[in-house]
Design a protein around this motif. Structure first.
Motif, PDB file in Angstrom:
ATOM      1  N   TYR A   8       0.932  -1.202   0.026  1.00 21.85           N
ATOM      2  CA  TYR A   8      -0.006  -0.009  -0.094  1.00 21.85           C
ATOM      3  C   TYR A   8       1.155   1.335  -0.080  1.00 21.85           C
ATOM      4  O   TYR A   8       1.852   1.458   0.665  1.00 21.85           O
ATOM      5  N   ALA A  10       0.561   5.310   0.615  1.00 18.94           N
ATOM      6  CA  ALA A  10      -0.482   6.239   1.154  1.00 18.94           C
ATOM      7  C   ALA A  10      -0.300   7.598   0.838  1.00 18.94           C
ATOM      8  O   ALA A  10       0.769   7.944   0.457  1.00 18.94           O
ATOM      9  N   SER A  11      -1.104   8.078   0.629  1.00 20.32           N
ATOM     10  CA  SER A  11      -1.243   9.596   0.266  1.00 20.32           C
ATOM     11  C   SER A  11      -0.935  10.529   1.314  1.00 20.32           C
ATOM     12  O   SER A  11      -0.420  11.530   1.213  1.00 20.32           O
ATOM     13  N   ASP A  12      -1.069   9.815   2.582  1.00 19.55           N
ATOM     14  CA  ASP A  12      -1.056  10.598   4.027  1.00 19.55           C
ATOM     15  C   ASP A  12      -0.333   9.628   5.033  1.00 19.55           C
ATOM     16  O   ASP A  12      -0.893   8.737   4.990  1.00 19.55           O
ATOM     17  N   PHE A  15      -3.134   7.406   6.757  1.00 19.52           N
ATOM     18  CA  PHE A  15      -3.661   6.166   6.164  1.00 19.52           C
ATOM     19  C   PHE A  15      -2.671   5.207   6.220  1.00 19.52           C
ATOM     20  O   PHE A  15      -3.192   4.073   6.549  1.00 19.52           O
ATOM     21  N   ALA A  16      -1.330   5.178   6.191  1.00 22.26           N
ATOM     22  CA  ALA A  16      -0.432   4.403   6.272  1.00 22.26           C
ATOM     23  C   ALA A  16      -0.491   3.639   7.917  1.00 22.26           C
ATOM     24  O   ALA A  16      -0.552   2.630   7.968  1.00 22.26           O
ATOM     25  N   MET A  19      -3.608   1.292   7.955  1.00 22.41           N
ATOM     26  CA  MET A  19      -3.398   0.007   7.549  1.00 22.41           C
ATOM     27  C   MET A  19      -2.647  -0.585   8.309  1.00 22.41           C
ATOM     28  O   MET A  19      -2.710  -1.920   8.332  1.00 22.41           O
ATOM     29  N   ARG A  49       5.031   4.295   2.558  1.00 21.13           N
ATOM     30  CA  ARG A  49       4.468   3.041   1.950  1.00 21.13           C
ATOM     31  C   ARG A  49       4.382   1.883   2.899  1.00 21.13           C
ATOM     32  O   ARG A  49       5.157   1.842   4.036  1.00 21.13           O
ATOM     33  N   GLN A  68     -10.678  -1.047   1.689  1.00 23.85           N
ATOM     34  CA  GLN A  68     -11.169   0.067   0.824  1.00 23.85           C
ATOM     35  C   GLN A  68     -12.363  -0.221   0.082  1.00 23.85           C
ATOM     36  O   GLN A  68     -13.119   0.930  -0.347  1.00 23.85           O
TER      37      GLN A  68
END
Length: 81
Positions: A8, A10-12, A15-16, A19, A49, A68
């Protein structure tokens, strides 16, 4: 030594972390690459990441997909728990 693979991007960083928490709850070891780049201008794909050992890749991807694909709850629905 285990080979880690990206499951994954992540844009931020939030979010990382989300996950990572879900994967760790499933018993999957997790590393976050580029974790300390928050607030830095991202170039060349330098985003947080989520990495897991190669043997957990399929399981991790299934968990991420289920997260998601989950329907988003409204604030009203969240308050009714």
């Amino acid at each position: 030594m285990d080979k880690y693979v990206e499951v994954y991007a992540a844009s931020d960083i939030t979010f990382a972390y989300l996950m990572r928490a879900n994967l760790e709850n499933a018993g999957i070891p997790v590393q976050i690459d580029n974790e300390n780049l928050q607030g830095v201008y991202c170039i060349d794909g330098m985003v947080p990441r989520v990495l897991v050992p190669e043997q957990y890749e399929d399981q991790a991807r299934q968990i991420i997909k289920s997260i998601q694909d989950a329907p988003e709850l409204s604030e009203d629905e969240l308050g009714q728990e």
